[in-house]
Design a protein around this motif. Structure first.
Motif, PDB file in Angstrom:
ATOM      1  N   MET A 246       0.471  -1.101  -0.214  1.00 47.21           N
ATOM      2  CA  MET A 246      -0.109  -0.046   0.232  1.00 47.21           C
ATOM      3  C   MET A 246       0.775   1.494   0.186  1.00 47.21           C
ATOM      4  SD  MET A 246      -3.011   0.630   2.597  1.00 47.21           S
ATOM      5  CE  MET A 246      -4.081  -0.615   1.466  1.00 47.21           C
ATOM      6  N   ARG A 247       0.662   1.939  -1.130  1.00 47.38           N
ATOM      7  CA  ARG A 247       1.441   3.507  -0.681  1.00 47.38           C
ATOM      8  C   ARG A 247       0.527   4.416  -0.141  1.00 47.38           C
ATOM      9  NH1 ARG A 247       6.177   2.810  -4.178  1.00 47.38           N
ATOM     10  NH2 ARG A 247       6.417   0.882  -5.018  1.00 47.38           N
ATOM     11  N   LEU A 248       1.244   6.342   0.112  1.00 46.78           N
ATOM     12  CA  LEU A 248       0.939   6.549   0.982  1.00 46.78           C
ATOM     13  C   LEU A 248      -0.355   7.318  -0.308  1.00 46.78           C
ATOM     14  CD1 LEU A 248       0.048   7.836   3.112  1.00 46.78           C
ATOM     15  CD2 LEU A 248       1.768   9.719   2.433  1.00 46.78           C
ATOM     16  N   ARG A 249       0.451   7.959  -1.804  1.00 54.37           N
ATOM     17  CA  ARG A 249      -0.254   7.701  -2.725  1.00 54.37           C
ATOM     18  C   ARG A 249      -2.051   7.286  -3.197  1.00 54.37           C
ATOM     19  NH1 ARG A 249       3.692   6.083  -7.445  1.00 54.37           N
ATOM     20  NH2 ARG A 249       2.484   3.851  -8.031  1.00 54.37           N
ATOM     21  N   ASP A 250      -2.081   6.153  -2.678  1.00 57.25           N
ATOM     22  CA  ASP A 250      -3.414   5.632  -2.684  1.00 57.25           C
ATOM     23  C   ASP A 250      -4.435   6.490  -1.826  1.00 57.25           C
ATOM     24  OD1 ASP A 250      -2.706   3.811  -4.281  1.00 57.25           O
ATOM     25  OD2 ASP A 250      -2.201   2.478  -2.631  1.00 57.25           O
ATOM     26  N   LEU A 251      -3.897   7.205  -1.303  1.00 54.35           N
ATOM     27  CA  LEU A 251      -4.833   8.106   0.116  1.00 54.35           C
ATOM     28  C   LEU A 251      -5.133   9.404  -1.370  1.00 54.35           C
ATOM     29  CD1 LEU A 251      -6.003   8.939   3.080  1.00 54.35           C
ATOM     30  CD2 LEU A 251      -3.548  10.236   2.693  1.00 54.35           C
ATOM     31  N   PHE A 252      -4.750   9.394  -2.008  1.00 54.28           N
ATOM     32  CA  PHE A 252      -5.289  10.991  -2.843  1.00 54.28           C
ATOM     33  C   PHE A 252      -6.141  10.444  -4.052  1.00 54.28           C
ATOM     34  CE2 PHE A 252      -1.578  12.485  -0.147  1.00 54.28           C
ATOM     35  CZ  PHE A 252      -2.477  13.541   0.148  1.00 54.28           C
ATOM     36  N   THR A 253      -5.286   8.997  -4.741  1.00 54.97           N
ATOM     37  CA  THR A 253      -6.277   8.712  -5.475  1.00 54.97           C
ATOM     38  C   THR A 253      -7.752   7.657  -4.953  1.00 54.97           C
ATOM     39  OG1 THR A 253      -5.121   5.848  -5.534  1.00 54.97           O
ATOM     40  CG2 THR A 253      -4.011   8.261  -6.834  1.00 54.97           C
ATOM     41  N   GLY A 254      -7.441   7.646  -4.050  1.00 56.27           N
ATOM     42  CA  GLY A 254      -8.507   7.075  -4.016  1.00 56.27           C
ATOM     43  C   GLY A 254      -9.088   5.856  -3.482  1.00 56.27           C
ATOM     44  N   GLY A 255      -7.686   4.619  -3.215  1.00 56.90           N
ATOM     45  CA  GLY A 255      -7.960   3.797  -2.553  1.00 56.90           C
ATOM     46  C   GLY A 255      -7.402   3.784  -1.331  1.00 56.90           C
ATOM     47  N   LEU A 256      -6.609   4.397  -0.978  1.00 56.47           N
ATOM     48  CA  LEU A 256      -7.294   4.250   0.597  1.00 56.47           C
ATOM     49  C   LEU A 256      -8.372   5.621   1.132  1.00 56.47           C
ATOM     50  CD1 LEU A 256      -5.270   2.594   3.164  1.00 56.47           C
ATOM     51  CD2 LEU A 256      -3.221   4.717   2.628  1.00 56.47           C
ATOM     52  N   THR A 257      -8.033   5.037   2.502  1.00 54.67           N
ATOM     53  CA  THR A 257      -9.448   6.156   3.089  1.00 54.67           C
ATOM     54  C   THR A 257      -7.851   7.216   4.251  1.00 54.67           C
ATOM     55  OG1 THR A 257     -10.699   4.835   4.616  1.00 54.67           O
ATOM     56  CG2 THR A 257     -11.750   5.302   2.203  1.00 54.67           C
ATOM     57  N   TRP A 258      -8.593   8.034   4.803  1.00 58.38           N
ATOM     58  CA  TRP A 258      -7.814   8.292   6.058  1.00 58.38           C
ATOM     59  C   TRP A 258      -8.480   7.761   6.844  1.00 58.38           C
ATOM     60  CZ3 TRP A 258      -4.766  12.446   5.857  1.00 58.38           C
ATOM     61  CH2 TRP A 258      -4.017  12.928   5.036  1.00 58.38           C
ATOM     62  N   ARG A 259      -9.238   7.077   7.471  1.00 58.28           N
ATOM     63  CA  ARG A 259      -9.882   6.514   8.289  1.00 58.28           C
ATOM     64  C   ARG A 259      -8.758   5.046   7.859  1.00 58.28           C
ATOM     65  NH1 ARG A 259     -15.025   5.348  10.462  1.00 58.28           N
ATOM     66  NH2 ARG A 259     -14.228   3.914  12.473  1.00 58.28           N
ATOM     67  N   GLU A 260      -8.394   4.380   7.539  1.00 56.35           N
ATOM     68  CA  GLU A 260      -8.210   3.199   7.604  1.00 56.35           C
ATOM     69  C   GLU A 260      -6.264   3.610   7.000  1.00 56.35           C
ATOM     70  OE1 GLU A 260     -10.028   0.776   3.377  1.00 56.35           O
ATOM     71  OE2 GLU A 260      -9.385   3.198   3.314  1.00 56.35           O
ATOM     72  N   LEU A 261      -5.833   4.828   6.856  1.00 54.48           N
ATOM     73  CA  LEU A 261      -4.793   4.939   7.644  1.00 54.48           C
ATOM     74  C   LEU A 261      -4.431   5.319   8.319  1.00 54.48           C
ATOM     75  CD1 LEU A 261      -1.562   6.435   6.583  1.00 54.48           C
ATOM     76  CD2 LEU A 261      -2.565   8.685   6.453  1.00 54.48           C
ATOM     77  N   SER A 262      -5.099   5.419   9.495  1.00 55.13           N
ATOM     78  CA  SER A 262      -4.965   6.213  10.560  1.00 55.13           C
ATOM     79  C   SER A 262      -5.147   5.133  11.475  1.00 55.13           C
ATOM     80  CB  SER A 262      -6.334   7.230  11.313  1.00 55.13           C
ATOM     81  OG  SER A 262      -6.626   7.160  13.041  1.00 55.13           O
ATOM     82  N   ASN A 263      -5.705   3.854  11.408  1.00 55.58           N
ATOM     83  CA  ASN A 263      -6.323   2.314  11.721  1.00 55.58           C
ATOM     84  C   ASN A 263      -4.543   1.899  11.831  1.00 55.58           C
ATOM     85  OD1 ASN A 263      -9.377   2.691  12.296  1.00 55.58           O
ATOM     86  ND2 ASN A 263      -9.203   1.645  10.731  1.00 55.58           N
ATOM     87  N   LEU A 264      -3.989   1.954  10.716  1.00 57.06           N
ATOM     88  CA  LEU A 264      -2.444   1.918  10.486  1.00 57.06           C
ATOM     89  C   LEU A 264      -1.994   1.843  11.266  1.00 57.06           C
ATOM     90  CD1 LEU A 264      -2.532   1.445   5.910  1.00 57.06           C
ATOM     91  CD2 LEU A 264      -2.529  -1.057   7.631  1.00 57.06           C
ATOM     92  N   VAL A 265      -1.369   3.632  11.238  1.00 54.30           N
ATOM     93  CA  VAL A 265      -0.932   3.938  12.223  1.00 54.30           C
ATOM     94  C   VAL A 265      -1.160   3.782  13.337  1.00 54.30           C
ATOM     95  CG1 VAL A 265       0.167   6.081  13.076  1.00 54.30           C
ATOM     96  CG2 VAL A 265      -0.442   6.119  10.545  1.00 54.30           C
TER      97      VAL A 265
END
Length: 118
Positions: free
Chosen positions: A1-20
């Motif tokens: 998973m790449r951070l750029r997926d956050l801006f392309t729609g493949g990753l939501t902010w909530r998913e990123l928060s859960n990963l961290v």
């Protein structure tokens, strides 16, 4: 998973928060999020609780089996938990109060030395 997926729609902010939040407590990201203080792992928390329980049980045993005529031992202090938020001891209000108390003490001592106060 790449951070750029956050801006392309493949990753939501909530998913990123859960990963961290799912990172280990000793990771650099979690340490940076807690102002440079490493977070405790579960083992450290449990060991601190076990230490407190054993020292409290020992205190109860000694208190119950000590001579009633002698003074009782003091209750043990909790194991210092460096991960808990501790109040800074040198707040400006506290420093000002201490300086004011020291000034009043000096004035009292000077008045006693001059004989104004008996």
């Amino acid at each position: 998973m790449r951070l750029r997926d956050l801006f392309t729609g493949g990753l939501t902010w909530r998913e990123l928060s859960n990963l961290v939040r799912g990172l280990s407590p000793g990771s650099a990201t979690r340490t940076a999020m807690s102002d440079g203080t490493p977070e405790p792992n579960g083992e450290q928390i449990i060991l601190a609780d076990v230490f407190d329980a054993v020292s409290l049980l020992d205190w109860h045993y000694v208190t119950a089996n000590s001579d009633p005529k002698k003074p009782k031992p003091k209750k043990p202090k909790k194991y210092p938990r460096w991960w808990e938020n501790q109040k800074p001891k040198d707040k400006p209000e506290r420093v000002a109060r201490l300086e004011d108390a020291r000034r009043r003490k000096r004035e009292r001592e000077q008045a006693i030395a001059e004989g104004r106060i008996a």
